[in-house]
Design a protein around this motif. Structure first.
Motif, PDB file in Angstrom:
ATOM      1  N   ASN A 216      76.273  33.495 118.671  1.00  8.85           N
ATOM      2  CA  ASN A 216      77.085  34.005 117.828  1.00  8.85           C
ATOM      3  C   ASN A 216      76.793  35.283 118.836  1.00  8.85           C
ATOM      4  N   GLY A 217      78.507  35.609 118.341  1.00  8.75           N
ATOM      5  CA  GLY A 217      78.780  37.277 119.859  1.00  8.75           C
ATOM      6  C   GLY A 217      78.353  38.068 119.345  1.00  8.75           C
ATOM      7  N   SER A 218      77.543  38.309 117.965  1.00  6.78           N
ATOM      8  CA  SER A 218      77.139  39.435 117.788  1.00  6.78           C
ATOM      9  C   SER A 218      75.616  39.504 117.884  1.00  6.78           C
ATOM     10  N   VAL A 219      75.063  38.636 118.395  1.00  8.87           N
ATOM     11  CA  VAL A 219      73.492  38.909 119.237  1.00  8.87           C
ATOM     12  C   VAL A 219      73.727  39.843 120.461  1.00  8.87           C
ATOM     13  N   HIS A 220      72.198  40.907 120.769  1.00 12.36           N
ATOM     14  CA  HIS A 220      72.323  41.429 121.751  1.00 12.36           C
ATOM     15  C   HIS A 220      72.366  41.257 122.481  1.00 12.36           C
ATOM     16  N   ASP A 221      73.246  41.837 123.698  1.00 14.75           N
ATOM     17  CA  ASP A 221      73.722  40.709 124.593  1.00 14.75           C
ATOM     18  C   ASP A 221      72.310  40.768 126.117  1.00 14.75           C
ATOM     19  N   GLY A 222      71.290  41.640 125.625  1.00 10.67           N
ATOM     20  CA  GLY A 222      70.226  41.566 126.644  1.00 10.67           C
ATOM     21  C   GLY A 222      69.332  40.795 125.406  1.00 10.67           C
TER      22      GLY A 222
END
Length: 415
Positions: A216-222
């Motif tokens: 899901n897009g809300s996961v921190h990109d790191g």
């Protein structure tokens, strides 16, 4: 004198009043629109046989030979039986409308007029066929399984991109979707739209070695990399990577590494650029050399979204169908890269002229590719072992491993 009616007289009056009334039947609606019955005569299937080869390739993103081969593979999974009530949509029609959907991203209510297939049926056919495509072609997305195969991948990076001991370039992209029901802000990303993340590892020839979608897009990109099966295997030494070995012409031993941008964390098997603040010339040279090799994954994503423009649209699908669409596009990308010589042209990818010290961006960069980059991390993250490996590469690229054009190109190419 008026006499009161008995209850039997009242019943008789009611029966007499209603005896002549015939109950009207509700007019039955037609169970299929008449123009849909003319599918065999009027649908887009009829023009495929008369299209010029270039037009056929533009229409379905592949030539007739590749289409026939793919149809042979997927037919057992998508062919339906005719019934007494109606004829089924043929496997060929199902594949054509699915490939056209992936190529254009047109909405179902638009595709129904060219395919003469109803919207409800399209909503079943297209995801089902996407899964069938991925099921038949996922063997073209394959990570090396032996040390020899990894070494062959590394040899391609060294030959084509002058980066020794590199075995893959990694990146992730946000694919826009409509907000899933009752999901709140779970898929809401830092750019302000709802998305799922496509993470990929690419070889030196723009081919996907590994893809994972659905995060899901809300996961921190790191944390995108950390959430993949690829990362779990990398940190547990389950990828069968070759043992560390000396850089060419030196005694400096380094491990085999993957390359990424600043959105990811540094470790002994994963290299990222140096922070640009107060950067030295030696570090800029390393950043340029890393960027030069890492661009293969950016170009792979750009080619993917240019050929399959459904990825430029906001996908209004169930989550499992979103995964099917993305994975089918990735599998088709590798399949066509292998069998279609004209799938990737020189204009499509970034090109450097090291003699004239010029850089030309690939055509896909001139328009929005529909895939949004991950957010870059701050430069505060540190990994001691990763820093040591990166320093060794930096010293190598500024000494024994230098190339003649790097001093000129470092000021030309954005890193």
């Amino acid at each position: 004198m008026v006499r009161a009616l008995s209850k039997y007289q009242k019943i008789g009056i009611v029966l007499a009043a209603t005896a002549g009334i015939v109950k009207k039947r509700k007019k039955r609606k037609c169970w299929i629109k008449q123009y849909l019955l003319l599918r065999d005569k009027l649908c887009n299937m009829n023009i495929l046989s008369v299209l010029e080869p270039e037009d056929f390739r533009n229409y379905l993103r592949m030539d007739s030979a590749q289409f026939d081969h793919l149809l042979h593979l997927v037919t057992p999974y998508i062919q339906k039986q005719d019934t007494l009530f109606r004829d089924s949509v043929s496997a060929e029609q199902r594949l054509v409308v699915t490939l056209r959907f992936l190529a254009t991203g047109n909405a179902y209510h638009d595709l129904k007029y060219s395919s003469l297939i109803s919207e409800p049926l399209l909503s079943q056919i297209i995801p089902e066929t996407c899964w069938a495509i991925y099921r038949c072609l996922n063997n073209y997305i394959k990570m090396p399984e032996t040390e020899t195969e990894w070494e062959e991948t590394a040899a391609d990076f060294e030959r084509l991109w002058n980066f020794s001991h590199c075995i893959g370039a990694c990146d992730g992209k946000h694919v826009a979707i409509e907000r899933p029901p009752e999901s709140g802000s779970l898929f809401y990303n830092y750019k302000g739209f709802f998305s799922v993340v496509l993470f990929a590892v690419v070889n030196a020839n723009y081919e996907f070695l590994y893809v994972q979608t659905g995060t899901n897009g809300s996961v921190h990109d790191g944390a995108i990399l950390n959430s993949t099966n690829f990362y779990k295997k990398m940190v547990t030494n389950a990828l069968s990577l070759p043992q560390p070995s000396p850089l060419p012409g030196t005694d400096t031993i380094v491990p085999y590494v993957f390359l990424g941008d600043s959105a990811f964390s540094l470790n002994r098997h994963f290299m990222k650029p140096f922070p640009m603040k107060n950067i030295s010339k030696e570090k800029r040279i390393f950043n340029y050399r890393l960027s030069r090799a890492r661009r293969v994954v950016e170009n792979a994503f750009g080619i993917l979204a240019s050929r399959f423009r459904v990825l430029r649209r906001t996908l209004n699908q169930k989550l499992e169908n979103v995964d099917a669409i993305i994975l089918a596009c990735c599998a088709l990308h590798n399949y066509l890269k292998k069998f279609a010589p004209k799938y990737i042209t020189h204009k499509f990818v970034d090109r450097e002229n090291t003699t004239k010290a010029t850089f030309r961006k690939g055509d896909w960069r001139t328009i929005t590719d529909g895939l949004t980059p991950l957010q870059h991390l701050s430069d505060n993250q540190r990994n001691t072992e990763g820093n040591e490996v990166r320093d060794k590469f930096m010293k190598y690229f500024n000494a024994e491993g230098r190339v003649s054009f790097q001093d000129k190109m470092v000021n030309v190419v954005s890193i």
